[in-house]
Design an enzyme around this catalytic site. Structure first.
Site, PDB file in Angstrom:
ATOM      1  N   SER A  25       0.859  -1.202   0.000  1.00  0.00           N
ATOM      2  CA  SER A  25       0.000   0.000   0.000  1.00  0.00           C
ATOM      3  C   SER A  25       0.890   1.246   0.000  1.00  0.00           C
ATOM      4  CB  SER A  25      -0.852  -0.009   1.276  1.00  0.00           C
ATOM      5  OG  SER A  25      -1.493   1.235   1.485  1.00  0.00           O
TER       6      SER A  25
ATOM      7  N   TYR B 233      -3.670  -0.805  10.056  1.00  0.00           N
ATOM      8  CA  TYR B 233      -3.470  -0.990   8.612  1.00  0.00           C
ATOM      9  C   TYR B 233      -2.068  -0.521   8.220  1.00  0.00           C
ATOM     10  CZ  TYR B 233      -4.497  -0.805   3.583  1.00  0.00           C
ATOM     11  OH  TYR B 233      -4.474  -0.999   2.218  1.00  0.00           O
TER      12      TYR B 233
HETATM   13  P1  NAP Z   1     -11.788  -5.132  -1.163  1.00  0.00           P
HETATM   14  O1  NAP Z   1     -12.613  -4.886  -2.372  1.00  0.00           O
HETATM   15  O2  NAP Z   1     -12.314  -4.796   0.189  1.00  0.00           O
HETATM   16  O3  NAP Z   1     -11.276  -6.642  -1.193  1.00  0.00           O
HETATM   17  C1  NAP Z   1     -10.585  -7.221  -0.127  1.00  0.00           C
HETATM   18  C2  NAP Z   1     -10.504  -8.715  -0.349  1.00  0.00           C
HETATM   19  O4  NAP Z   1      -9.898  -9.343   0.802  1.00  0.00           O
HETATM   20  C3  NAP Z   1     -11.902  -9.333  -0.501  1.00  0.00           C
HETATM   21  O5  NAP Z   1     -11.856 -10.382  -1.407  1.00  0.00           O
HETATM   22  C4  NAP Z   1     -12.140  -9.860   0.893  1.00  0.00           C
HETATM   23  O6  NAP Z   1     -13.104 -10.867   0.988  1.00  0.00           O
HETATM   24  C5  NAP Z   1     -10.759 -10.388   1.224  1.00  0.00           C
HETATM   25  N1  NAP Z   1     -10.653 -10.688   2.638  1.00  0.00           N
HETATM   26  C6  NAP Z   1     -10.837  -9.842   3.675  1.00  0.00           C
HETATM   27  N2  NAP Z   1     -10.743 -10.517   4.819  1.00  0.00           N
HETATM   28  C7  NAP Z   1     -10.494 -11.808   4.511  1.00  0.00           C
HETATM   29  C8  NAP Z   1     -10.302 -12.991   5.273  1.00  0.00           C
HETATM   30  N3  NAP Z   1     -10.386 -13.009   6.613  1.00  0.00           N
HETATM   31  N4  NAP Z   1     -10.045 -14.163   4.614  1.00  0.00           N
HETATM   32  C9  NAP Z   1      -9.989 -14.177   3.265  1.00  0.00           C
HETATM   33  N5  NAP Z   1     -10.193 -13.107   2.487  1.00  0.00           N
HETATM   34  C10 NAP Z   1     -10.431 -11.921   3.113  1.00  0.00           C
HETATM   35  O7  NAP Z   1     -10.443  -4.320  -1.265  1.00  0.00           O
HETATM   36  P2  NAP Z   1      -9.390  -4.063  -2.441  1.00  0.00           P
HETATM   37  O8  NAP Z   1      -9.305  -2.605  -2.598  1.00  0.00           O
HETATM   38  O9  NAP Z   1      -9.647  -4.909  -3.629  1.00  0.00           O
HETATM   39  O10 NAP Z   1      -8.069  -4.523  -1.669  1.00  0.00           O
HETATM   40  C11 NAP Z   1      -7.263  -5.615  -2.046  1.00  0.00           C
HETATM   41  C12 NAP Z   1      -5.887  -5.404  -1.448  1.00  0.00           C
HETATM   42  O11 NAP Z   1      -5.312  -4.202  -1.959  1.00  0.00           O
HETATM   43  C13 NAP Z   1      -5.874  -5.272   0.070  1.00  0.00           C
HETATM   44  O12 NAP Z   1      -4.745  -5.923   0.592  1.00  0.00           O
HETATM   45  C14 NAP Z   1      -5.762  -3.769   0.269  1.00  0.00           C
HETATM   46  O13 NAP Z   1      -5.192  -3.436   1.503  1.00  0.00           O
HETATM   47  C15 NAP Z   1      -4.868  -3.402  -0.891  1.00  0.00           C
HETATM   48  N6  NAP Z   1      -4.917  -1.984  -1.270  1.00  0.00           N
HETATM   49  C16 NAP Z   1      -6.039  -1.432  -1.794  1.00  0.00           C
HETATM   50  C17 NAP Z   1      -6.022  -0.091  -2.163  1.00  0.00           C
HETATM   51  C18 NAP Z   1      -7.205   0.600  -2.769  1.00  0.00           C
HETATM   52  O14 NAP Z   1      -7.126   1.813  -3.029  1.00  0.00           O
HETATM   53  N7  NAP Z   1      -8.306  -0.066  -3.048  1.00  0.00           N
HETATM   54  C19 NAP Z   1      -4.874   0.673  -1.971  1.00  0.00           C
HETATM   55  C20 NAP Z   1      -3.752   0.076  -1.417  1.00  0.00           C
HETATM   56  C21 NAP Z   1      -3.790  -1.265  -1.080  1.00  0.00           C
HETATM   57  P3  NAP Z   1     -14.648 -10.468   1.386  1.00  0.00           P
HETATM   58  O15 NAP Z   1     -15.273  -9.923   0.143  1.00  0.00           O
HETATM   59  O16 NAP Z   1     -15.193 -11.768   1.835  1.00  0.00           O
HETATM   60  O17 NAP Z   1     -14.565  -9.447   2.486  1.00  0.00           O
END
Ligand code: NAP
Length: 241
Positions: A133, A146
């Site tokens: 991130s 986080y």
């Molecule tokens: P998201 O749409 O909230 O997706 C998060 C994913 O993680 C979902 O598939 C979720 O499953 C899964 N997850 C959460 N808790 C879990 C658990 N206990 N066991 C298994 N799976 C679990 O978020 P995203 O934006 O796509 O984020 C994906 C990654 O990118 C994360 O690591 C996040 O920190 C990172 N990131 C995102 C951004 C951004 O701007 N979006 C920026 C920097 C980093 P459920 O649907 O079941 O909850």
């Protein structure tokens, strides 16, 4: 050989049912990989978008959840994408908001990498891509667990790369900027935060999950074989400012 092809490779993506994980699964599939879509929610929709894919139930509330996955079959590529975030003032931040985030975002990443490496090291080949991130580098606001977890992911990525680079394993990370997913819905809905964020991004737009997915394909492919311990910013230039 096309150095960007993943034909004949098998990949496991965590949190593949939505957002960045779903986009990565689809992009790896397009590059030719068989994709195992792992997570706590059903990834049926993602699997339906793949030529060759399957679901695997894994809940990283248990950081050891993936312990047995890699011993029983060959998986060449591991993408640690699953992640959660909790927001509160630091003085009010609860132990459960600390532990829940550290367990999913950091402890699970470590033990999933460990399980993958135990199987991949004897083969002398494997690719790990961790999703870090901007908060692997910056402090953020009201998201202390986080920030700690993502600083940890960056550190672990380098530490594991140092250990395994000489044994055929590539360990790298992607640091996404502000990407349009469920994770950032609240930020985009807040007009002031949304405006402030957009004004700071040199590219002038929020990122799309696809922007991260293509980078993941590169880091999973033979093309990146000499890249070890890198944290690749995919942020529209945010960190360059
Ligand atoms: P998201 O749409 O909230 O997706 C998060 C994913 O993680 C979902 O598939 C979720 O499953 C899964 N997850 C959460 N808790 C879990 C658990 N206990 N066991 C298994 N799976 C679990 O978020 P995203 O934006 O796509 O984020 C994906 C990654 O990118 C994360 O690591 C996040 O920190 C990172 N990131 C995102 C951004 C951004 O701007 N979006 C920026 C920097 C980093 P459920 O649907 O079941 O909850």
């Amino acid at each position: 050989m096309n150095p960007f092809s993943l034909a004949g490779q098998s990949a496991l993506v965590t949190g593949a049912n939505t957002g960045i994980g779903q986009a990565i699964a689809v992009a790896l599939g397009r590059a030719g990989a068989h994709v195992i879509c792992a997570g706590r929610s059903s990834s049926a929709k993602t699997v339906a978008m793949l030529d060759s894919g399957e679901e695997l139930a894994l809940d990283f509330a248990d950081p050891m959840a993936a312990g047995d996955v890699f011993a029983s079959r060959q998986i060449d590529i591991l993408i640690n994408n699953a992640g959660i975030i909790r927001r509160d003032d630091t003085v009010d931040f609860t132990e459960s908001d600390w532990d829940d985030v550290i367990d999913v975002n950091l402890k699970s990443v470590f033990f999933t990498c460990q399980a993958f490496a135990k199987a991949a090291l004897p083969r002398g080949a494997g690719k790990i891509v961790n999703i870090a991130s901007l908060l692997s580098f910056q402090g953020g606001i009201r998201v202390p667990s986080y920030t700690a977890s993502k600083h940890g992911v960056a550190g672990l990525t380098k530490s594991m790369a140092n250990e395994w680079a000489g044994q055929g394993l590539n360990v790298n990370a992607i640091a996404p900027g502000y990407i349009e997913t469920n994770n950032t819905k609240a930020l985009r809905a807040d007009p002031e935060r949304n405006k402030a964020i957009l004004e700071r991004i040199p590219a002038g737009r929020w990122g799309q999950a696809e922007d991260i997915a293509q980078t993941a394909v590169f880091l999973a492919a033979p093309a990146s074989k000499y890249i070890h311990g890198a944290i690749l910013n995919v942020d529209g230039g945010w960190l360059a400012r």
